[in-house]
Design an enzyme around this catalytic site. Structure first.
Site, PDB file in Angstrom:
ATOM      1  N   ASP A 148      -1.435  12.184 -27.687  1.00 34.86           N
ATOM      2  CA  ASP A 148      -0.229  12.138 -27.052  1.00 34.86           C
ATOM      3  C   ASP A 148       0.230  10.804 -27.014  1.00 34.86           C
ATOM      4  O   ASP A 148       0.435  10.071 -27.956  1.00 34.86           O
ATOM      5  CB  ASP A 148      -1.056  12.429 -25.553  1.00 34.86           C
ATOM      6  CG  ASP A 148       0.201  13.265 -24.599  1.00 34.86           C
ATOM      7  OD1 ASP A 148       1.378  12.598 -24.348  1.00 34.86           O
ATOM      8  OD2 ASP A 148      -0.002  14.260 -24.386  1.00 34.86           O
ATOM      9  N   HIS A 226       2.668  10.700 -20.015  1.00 35.90           N
ATOM     10  CA  HIS A 226       2.372  12.070 -20.246  1.00 35.90           C
ATOM     11  C   HIS A 226       0.975  12.036 -20.898  1.00 35.90           C
ATOM     12  O   HIS A 226       0.165  12.954 -20.469  1.00 35.90           O
ATOM     13  CB  HIS A 226       3.420  12.347 -21.505  1.00 35.90           C
ATOM     14  CG  HIS A 226       3.476  13.803 -22.016  1.00 35.90           C
ATOM     15  ND1 HIS A 226       2.738  13.998 -23.027  1.00 35.90           N
ATOM     16  CD2 HIS A 226       4.192  14.765 -21.495  1.00 35.90           C
ATOM     17  CE1 HIS A 226       3.023  15.442 -23.200  1.00 35.90           C
ATOM     18  NE2 HIS A 226       3.835  15.893 -22.369  1.00 35.90           N
ATOM     19  N   SER A 562       3.246  21.438 -21.348  1.00 34.59           N
ATOM     20  CA  SER A 562       2.276  20.368 -21.731  1.00 34.59           C
ATOM     21  C   SER A 562       1.293  20.076 -20.544  1.00 34.59           C
ATOM     22  O   SER A 562       0.147  19.438 -21.007  1.00 34.59           O
ATOM     23  CB  SER A 562       3.167  18.968 -21.508  1.00 34.59           C
ATOM     24  OG  SER A 562       3.884  18.435 -22.742  1.00 34.59           O
TER      25      SER A 562
END
Ligand SMILES: *[C@@H]1O[C@H](CO)[C@@H](O)[C@H](O)[C@H]1NC(C)=O
Ligand SMILES: *[C@@H]1O[C@H](CO)[C@@H](O)[C@H](O)[C@H]1NC(C)=O
Ligand SMILES: *[C@@H]1O[C@H](CO)[C@@H](O)[C@H](O)[C@H]1NC(C)=O
Ligand SMILES: *[C@@H]1O[C@H](CO)[C@@H](O)[C@H](O)[C@H]1NC(C)=O
Ligand SMILES: *[C@@H]1O[C@H](CO)[C@@H](O)[C@H](O)[C@H]1NC(C)=O
Ligand SMILES: *[C@@H]1O[C@H](CO)[C@@H](O)[C@H](O)[C@H]1NC(C)=O
Ligand SMILES: *[C@@H]1O[C@H](CO)[C@@H](O)[C@H](O)[C@H]1NC(C)=O
Ligand SMILES: *[C@@H]1O[C@H](CO)[C@@H](O)[C@H](O)[C@H]1NC(C)=O
Ligand SMILES: CC(=O)N[C@H]1CO[C@H](CO)[C@@H](O)[C@@H]1O
Length: 777
Positions: A148, A226, A562
Site C-alpha cells: 500500500d 491509505h 480498499s
C-alpha cells in the site's frame, strides 16, 4: 545453448533493422517495462546474483552501447518468481518477447488505490465492529503483509502492548528512511519496506555495485493515509474511545488485533507502479508473511490478461508458496464487468454499507429539510439561513453553463458567490474535493451537491458546511429556488444516525461481476464493510480539516473496496490463528460457505436501489468471521487446479511450465468451459445452451467438522432451471474425509441470461452454502 545463440544472432539482425528505421518514433522512447520469466528455480542469494547478471546480459544484447545507462535493472525478481523491470523501447521489448525464457513482457502499468472513485478523500463509515470482537491470544503469530502507501507507525493502532516476541520464522526488515527509524517497528509492526519509483531510479546509478548501494531517498512512512487505514482495519490494536472528532465513537480495532503487520510501500498518491507491486510481492513472500492484503487494482477499462497483470502474477506465486492473497474488487460499479483482481487464486472483495450513516441536513427557507450524507464540522445553526443560489446562476462571464453546473475551476463569479450557499451538480468527472475548493475559494458560505451517483459515500469537508443530496431531493431544492425571489437555506453540522435499515447493503460504487477475463469463475467472492470506515489515519493538519479547538484526529473515515479488503484479510488471519494448519483455499472456503445472506430486517441482502442483491454484486454474501471458524466442510483448491485453470484459459503448455517451473502436462482436452469444474467454493457457468443436454460440474468437499456426520443437499434454484445434485446425501465416517458430488444444470425452461441460486449441505449443525450463477442462452 544453440537456441540462445540463435536468439542472439536474430537480435543482431533485428537490431540492425531497428536502427535503420527512424528512431524518432515515439514508440522508441524508452519507458519502464516488466519482464516476467515464470517461477524461480532457486531461492538462494548467490544464485540470485547469477540471475541478475544474466538479465543484464539480456539487456546489453539489445540496448545500443551508446545508451548503456539503460542496461540496468529497476527491480529484479528472484525469490518467488523470476524477472525484472527495465527501461526499454517498444522495439527492444518486442525483441525480448521472442526470448524463450520470457513468459510475458508488458509496459509497467500504473495501478490505482481503491478508495472511492473520484479519489477525493471520501470517507465514510463504520464497520469495524462487525469484525471479530475478541482479542485472541492465538492470532499473535499470523503475519499480514500490506502492499500500500506505507504506514504511520506512531498511530496507537500499531502499539505492540501485550503482544509476544516476533516469530522466529520472520525474515523481513524494517528499512530506515527519511523520518523513519528502525525503532519505529515493534512487535506489532514487524516489517517496513519501501521502493523507489521507477522514475526516480532512472537516474545514473551503480546498482550493480553491491558494495556501494545507491542511497534511497524514500521512507516507509505513509504520507497519503491509505496504507495506515487499511493496515489498521486488518490488524490494528484495539483503541478505546476512538472517533473522528466525535463521529463514529467506539473502540476501533482490526479484524485480527494481535496479528503482526509488515508494510510494503509500493504506492504514492498518484498510484502504484506495477513493477514495484511485483517487487513487494516477491519481498513479502520471501520475508515470510502468511497473508497479503492488496487494496489496489488496474482500472477496469484497461484490464489485462492474467500474465500481464502485476497483481495476478504476484498473487499466483504467493498462492503457490502457500501465502493467501486478498484484494479489493474495485470501485467502478454499479455497471457489470467492472471487477478487477478476479483471478481464481485471489480472494476478491466487494464493499457494503453497514448500519450507520452520517448526515448533514439542508434546511430551506420554506422550512423543508433534506438529510444528506456528509461529514462536516461546520458552525452553522438552524436559526440563521443564507441566500441560496444555483451555481449556473452565479457563473462567471463566458462560462458554459455545464461547467458552472459542475462547479469547475474558474466557472463561478466570486462577486456573485460570496456569502451564499451554492448548489452544484456532480457529473462524475469533477471530483467533489475540487468542487468544494472552487465554491469555498469563491467565498461561499457552504455547498450543496446534487449527485445521485456518489451520495452513498459521505464526503469529508472538514469544517466547511457541505452536504450532498440525490436527484429527488435535488429536484425539490431547485424547484424551491425557482419558486421564490430570495431563496435561503442553511446546512446543519453532521449528525451520526443509525442507518435507516436495511443493512448491510451492496455499496453503489463496488465493482460488479461477472469477470471480464472469464465468466466461469464467480466473482466477486465475498462482501465486507467498505463505506465510512473509521480506522487509523495520518494526522491531517491542513487548514480547514481540523475543527477549531480540537486536536488533530488520529483516526479517519474512508470508503472504498480498499476498506472492505482488509476486513477480509483480518478475518482470514483470525481463522488462520485458530486453524494454523488450514491452507488459504480452506480459509477462503470457510468464509465463503458461511457468509451471511440476510440483512438486519431478516430479508435478502439488497443493492443500493433496494433490489435483492445478486452474486455478481456481492459474491456469496457478507463475511461472518465467527461462523467461518466452524464451517463443517471446505472446498480445497489446489495449486494444480490453478495450473489446470491456465490450460483451460488457453495458455500454451510451454508458458504454464515456465510459470510453474516444473514438468506439467495440460489435460488432453482443455477448453474454457472446463474452468467451471475447478474445485472452487462457488459455481459459475458462462454459457448453458438450452437446446443441449445438461452441463455437469464436479466438486469435492473435505470434512473438517466431526468425523461421523451426514450431510443432505438442499437446493435453492430459480424457476425453470433444472438442477440435479448427486449424490443428495453424503455420509462421512472416520477415515473418509473427502467426498465428491456432481451438480447438473439444464436450462430448457429457464429464462435467458444469468440465473442464481445455491446448494447447501446441511448436517443439522453446519450449513455449507455453494452459490451458483448460470447464464442460459
Ligand atoms: C492470553 O495469554 C495470557 C498469557 O499467556 C493468558 O494469561 C491469558 O489467559 C490468555 N488469554 C486468552 C483469551 O487465552
Ligand atoms: C564498487 O564501488 C567501489 C567503491 O566506490 C569501487 O572501489 C569498486 O571498484 C566498485 N566495483 C565495481 C565492480 O564497479
Ligand atoms: C547516503 O546518505 C548518507 C546519509 O545521508 C550519507 O552519509 C552518504 O554519504 C550517502 N551515500 C552516498 C553514496 O551518497
Ligand atoms: C472513554 O470515554 C469515556 C467518556 O468520555 C470515559 O469515561 C472513559 O474513561 C474513556 N475511556 C478510555 C479508555 O479513555
Ligand atoms: C463560522 O466560522 C468561520 C471561521 O471558520 C467564521 O468566519 C464565521 O463567522 C463563523 N460563523 C458563525 C455563524 O459563527
Ligand atoms: C428552474 O428554472 C430553470 C430555468 O429558469 C429551469 O431550466 C429548470 O428546469 C427549473 N427547475 C425546476 C426543478 O423547476
Ligand atoms: C439493483 O438491482 C436491480 C435489479 O437487478 C437493478 O435493476 C439495479 O440497477 C441495481 N441497482 C444498482 C445500484 O446496481
Ligand atoms: C464414529 O463412528 C465410529 C464407528 O461407528 C466410532 O467407532 C467412532 O467412535 C465415532 N467417532 C466419533 C468421534 O463419534
Ligand atoms: C458531528 C459533529 O461533530 N458536528 C460538529 C460540527 O461542528 C460543530 C462546530 O464545530 C460541532 O459543535 C459539532 O459537534
Amino acid at each position: 545453448m544453440a537456441s540462445i545463440l540463435q536468439f542472439f544472432l536474430s537480435l543482431c539482425l533485428l537490431h540492425l533493422l531497428i536502427s535503420l528505421s527512424a528512431a524518432s518514433n515515439e514508440n522508441e522512447i524508452p519507458k519502464s517495462y516488466v519482464v516476467y520469466m515464470g517461477k524461480s528455480s532457486n531461492n538462494h542469494g548467490g544464485e540470485a546474483e547469477v540471475a541478475e547478471s544474466s538479465h543484464l546480459q539480456l539487456l546489453s544484447a539489445i540496448i545500443p552501447s551508446s545508451e548503456s545507462e539503460r542496461i540496468s535493472l529497476i527491480h529484479s525478481y528472484n525469490h518467488a518468481f523470476k524477472g525484472f523491470s527495465a527501461m526499454l523501447t517498444q522495439g527492444e521489448a518486442s525483441i525480448l518477447s521472442g526470448h524463450e525464457e520470457i513468459v510475458s513482457i508488458f509496459p509497467d502499468p500504473l495501478l490505482q488505490l481503491h478508495t472511492t472513485r473520484s479519489w477525493d478523500f471520501l470517507n465514510v463509515e463504520s464497520g469495524i465492529t462487525s469484525t471479530p470482537l475478541f482479542h485472541h491470544n492465538l492470532s499473535r503469530d499470523v503475519i499480514i503483509g500490506v502492499i500500500d502507501t506505507g504506514i504511520w507507525p506512531e498511530s496507537p493502532s500499531f502499539s505492540d502492548n501485550g503482544i509476544g516476541e516476533i516469530p522466529s520464522r520472520w525474515k523481513g526488515v524494517c528499512m530506515e528512511g527519511s523520518d523513519f527509524k528502525k525503532s519505529n517497528c515493534n512487535r506489532k509492526l514487524i516489517g517496513a519496506r519501501y521502493y523507489n519509483t521507477p522514475k526516480a531510479l532512472i537516474q545514473p546509478k551503480s546498482s550493480s555495485n553491491k558494495s556501494h548501494p545507491i542511497n534511497l531517498t524514500g521512507s516507509p512512512r505513509d504520507s497519503v493515509g491509505h496504507g495506515t487505514h487499511t493496515a489498521s482495519i486488518a490488524a490494528g490494536a484495539p483503541i478505546a474511545n476512538a472517533s473522528y472528532y466525535g463521529l463514529a465513537p467506539g473502540t476501533a480495532r482490526g479484524g485480527s488485533p494481535s496479528a503482526r503487520i509488515a508494510s510494503y510501500k509500493a504506492c504514492s498518491l498518484e498510484g502504484c507502479s506495477g513493477s514495484t507491486i511485483m517487487k513487494a510481492f516477491d519481498d513479502a513472500i520471501k520475508d515470510g508473511v502468511d497473508i497479503i492484503s492488496v487494496s489496489i487494482g488496474m482500472t477496469s477499462i484497461f484490464q489485462s490478461d492474467f500474465l500481464n497483470d502485476p497483481i495476478a502474477i504476484g498473487a499466483f506465486h504467493a498462492q503457490q508458496m502457500g501465502v493467501m492473497v486478498v484484494c479489493s474488487a474495485g470501485n467502478s460499479g454499479p455497471d457489470p464487468y467492472t471487477i478487477v483482481n478476479s483471478a481464481p487464486w485471489i480472494f476478491t472483495v466487494a464493499a457494503s454499507n453497514i448500519d450507520r450513516d452520517f448526515q448533514s441536513t439542508v434546511v430551506l427557507g420554506n422550512g423543508k429539510t433534506f438529510p444528506g450524507p456528509a461529514i462536516n464540522f461546520s458552525n452553522l445553526t438552524r436559526s440563521k439561513t443564507y441566500p441560496l443560489a444555483r451555481s449556473e446562476d452565479v457563473a462567471a462571464a463566458f462560462t458554459p453553463s455545464s461547467d458552472a453546473r459542475s462547479c469547475y475551476p474558474g466557472s463561478l463569479d466570486p462577486k456573485k458567490v460570496r456569502g451564499k450557499i451554492i448548489v452544484c451538480s456532480g457529473d462524475g468527472s469533477n471530483p467533489r474535493r475540487i468542487q468544494k475548493l472552487v465554491v469555498e475559494d469563491a467565498k461561499a458560505i457552504g455547498m450543496i451537491l446534487i449527485d445521485e451517483y456518489q451520495k452513498g459515500s459521505p464526503f469529508e469537508s472538514g469544517i466547511y458546511p457541505f452536504t450532498e443530496v440525490g436527484d429527488i431531493a435535488g429536484f425539490h431544492i431547485l424547484k424551491y429556488i425557482n419558486s421564490t425571489k430570495n431563496p435561503t437555506a442553511t446546512i446543519l453540522p453532521t449528525k451520526e444516525v443509525p442507518r435507516i435499515r436495511p443493512a448491510p447493503v451492496v455499496a453503489f460504487f463496488s465493482s460488479r461481476g461477472p469477470g471480464g477475463l472469464t465468466e466461469n469463475i464467480l466473482k466477486p467472492d465475498i462482501m465486507a464493510p467498505g463505506v465510512a470506515i473509521l480506522a487509523a489515519m495520518i494526522p491531517k493538519t491542513e487548514v480547514g480539516s481540523v475543527p477549531i479547538g480540537r486536536k488533530v484526529s488520529k483516526f479517519g473515515i474512508r470508503s472504498g473496496t480498499s476498506m472492505a479488503c482488509p476486513h477480509v484479510t483480518g478475518a482470514a488471519a483470525f481463522i488462520k490463528s485458530v486453524h494454523p494448519q488450514w491452507s488459504s483455499s480452506m480459509i477462503r472456503s470457510a468464509l465463503m460457505t458461511t457468509a451471511i445472506i440476510s440483512n438486519n430486517m431478516r430479508k435478502d441482502l439488497t443493492n443500493s436501489t433496494g433490489f435483492s442483491a445478486n452474486p455478481h454484486e456481492m459474491g456469496v454474501g457478507e463475511i461472518s468471521p465467527l461462523r467461518a471458524l466452524n464451517p463443517g466442510l471446505v472446498f480445497e483448491t489446489a495449486s494444480e487446479d490453478y495450473l489446470h485453470f491456465l490450460c483451460y484459459y488457453g495458455y500454451p503448455e510451454k508458458t504454464i511450465r515456465a510459470v510453474a517451473n516444473k514438468k506439467f502436462t495440460c489435460p488432453s482436452t482443455s477448453f474454457d468451459e472446463l474452468i467451471s469444474n475447478i474445485n472452487y467454493p462457488s459455481i459459475s457457468i458462462s454459457k448453458l445452451d438450452r437446446h443441449l443436454a445438461a452441463q455437469t460440474v464436479t466438486r469435492t468437499v473435505r470434512n473438517v467438522g466431526s468425523p461421523n456426520s451426514t450431510y443432505i443437499a438442499q437446493l435453492h434454484a430459480p424457476v425453470g432451471l433444472e438442477i440435479t445434485v448427486s449424490p443428495k446425501k453424503i455420509v462421512f465416517v472416520e477415515g473418509l474425509e473427502r467426498a465428491t458430488f456432481k451438480v447438473s444444470f439444464k436450462g430448457k425452461e429457464a429464462s435467458r441470461g444469468y440465473s442464481f441460486g445455491s446448494i447447501t449441505w446441511f448436517d443439522g449443525l453446519h450449513s455449507v452454502r455453494t452459490v451458483f450463477a448460470v447464464n442460459v442462452e
